[in-house]
Write an enzyme that holds these catalytic residues in place. Structure first.
Site, PDB file in Angstrom:
ATOM      1  N   ASP A 138       0.854  -1.196   0.000  1.00  0.00           N
ATOM      2  CA  ASP A 138       0.000   0.000   0.000  1.00  0.00           C
ATOM      3  C   ASP A 138       0.881   1.233   0.000  1.00  0.00           C
ATOM      4  O   ASP A 138       1.335   1.696   1.047  1.00  0.00           O
ATOM      5  CB  ASP A 138      -0.936   0.000   1.217  1.00  0.00           C
TER       6      ASP A 138
ATOM      7  N   GLY B 125      -4.818   2.196   7.982  1.00  0.00           N
ATOM      8  CA  GLY B 125      -5.868   1.575   8.770  1.00  0.00           C
ATOM      9  C   GLY B 125      -5.691   0.073   8.871  1.00  0.00           C
ATOM     10  O   GLY B 125      -5.936  -0.531   9.919  1.00  0.00           O
TER      11      GLY B 125
ATOM     12  N   ILE C 146      -0.443   9.506   8.340  1.00  0.00           N
ATOM     13  CA  ILE C 146      -1.120   8.654   9.317  1.00  0.00           C
ATOM     14  C   ILE C 146      -0.790   7.185   9.039  1.00  0.00           C
ATOM     15  O   ILE C 146      -0.399   6.818   7.941  1.00  0.00           O
ATOM     16  CB  ILE C 146      -2.647   8.861   9.293  1.00  0.00           C
TER      17      ILE C 146
ATOM     18  N   HIS D  81       0.294   8.002   3.784  1.00  0.00           N
ATOM     19  CA  HIS D  81       0.954   7.367   4.911  1.00  0.00           C
ATOM     20  C   HIS D  81       2.460   7.609   4.949  1.00  0.00           C
ATOM     21  O   HIS D  81       3.137   7.086   5.828  1.00  0.00           O
ATOM     22  CB  HIS D  81       0.680   5.862   4.882  1.00  0.00           C
TER      23      HIS D  81
END
Length: 291
Positions: free
Chosen positions: A193, A216, A213, A198
């Site tokens: 990913d 998830g 961040i 991120h």
């Protein structure tokens, strides 16, 4: 309109043939924090995640990411009938259900279909379901996920429904904490990913966040691992499924506190930020581990 449910719903969004090795399993487990505690390099229980060989096991959440594990481009959003971009999107919810332990190496085909689109007024929720099958045609696992697309609701469509998972009114059977490392997202992005949200500070600010961040799905894997270790004796083969709703963000360097309650053949769980200015902020909600 940017989203056309009449085109999108029922469309096959991907047919992916993929394979994986023990090295992929090891990298994934390291990406979700396995082996990070003092003494884990000597612990037979911890080494079940991080040492190749006959004792290696696969945490079922690996099945969510393995179809795209070797991709190096940001995840595509070329969904039929959906004209959206990465800056609008956050992961909404994720479920995986396995028919048995995932092999430490193998190959499979994943067929993914767009099943629902919900109109939340100021946003849309897009649901997809994928079925992974072996080369012999046997179902290995099934995934269901949603993405939350900011700014794309308001066409008068179905708002959908979601039933909240009720946390038991008693002390949890497990309270565990995991310290997210500063480089956690940079390591986890090697699991396929490469969304710049991120890793790229400028992209993150453009998306409304003060800094990159954590993925998830990295939080998802961390929480499943903590529950498996704390309430299932670290035996990943006992996990039949795991579902969770992404309720908030995690910034690298923060601590995730996981609470779990045994309820028959399920474990009900929640995860929040522990300590700092965001103490108690939600991370995952509506978590159910089936075993």
């Amino acid at each position: 309109m940017p989203i056309d449910p009449s085109v999108a719903i029922g469309a096959e969004t991907a047919r992916t043939i993929f394979s994986w090795t023990e090295s992929d399993v090891l990298l994934y487990h390291l990406g979700i924090g396995a082996g990070s505690r003092a003494g884990d390099n000597l612990s037979p229980d911890a080494l079940r995640y991080t040492l190749d060989g006959p004792a290696l096991q696969v945490l079922p959440s690996f099945g969510v990411v393995v179809p795209t594990f070797h991709m190096t481009d940001p995840p595509p959003l070329d969904l039929p009938g959906c004209d959206i971009n990465l800056a609008q999107v956050v992961h909404g919810a994720q479920t995986i259900t396995v028919t048995g332990p995932i092999p430490t190496s193998g190959s499979a085909t994943l067929v993914t279909t767009l099943t629902d689109i919900w109109d939340k007024g100021k946003a849309a929720v897009i649901w997809q379901e994928g079925v992974a099958t072996s080369p012999e045609g046997e179902e290995l696992w099934r995934v269901r996920s949603s993405i939350f697309v900011k700014g794309e609701g308001g066409w008068g469509g179905d708002r959908g429904s979601a039933e909240a998972v009720v946390v038991p009114d008693r002390e949890p059977d497990l309270v565990a904490s995991y310290d997210v490392t500063p480089q956690q997202a940079l390591l986890y992005r090697l699991c396929g990913d490469r969304n710049p949200l991120h890793a790229d500070p400028d992209f993150a600010k453009g998306a409304g966040f003060p800094a990159p961040i954590l993925h998830g799905l990295c939080s998802y894997g961390i929480v499943l691992r903590e529950l498996t270790d704390g309430l299932l004796g670290g035996d990943a083969t006992l996990v039949r499924g795991f579902t969770a709703r992404f309720a908030g963000v995690v910034f690298p360097g923060e601590t995730i506190r996981v609470s779990g309650w045994r309820e028959g053949d399920q474990i009900i769980a929640s995860a929040v930020i522990a300590g700092g200015d965001r103490d108690g902020s939600p991370v995952l909600a509506d978590c159910v581990l089936s075993c």
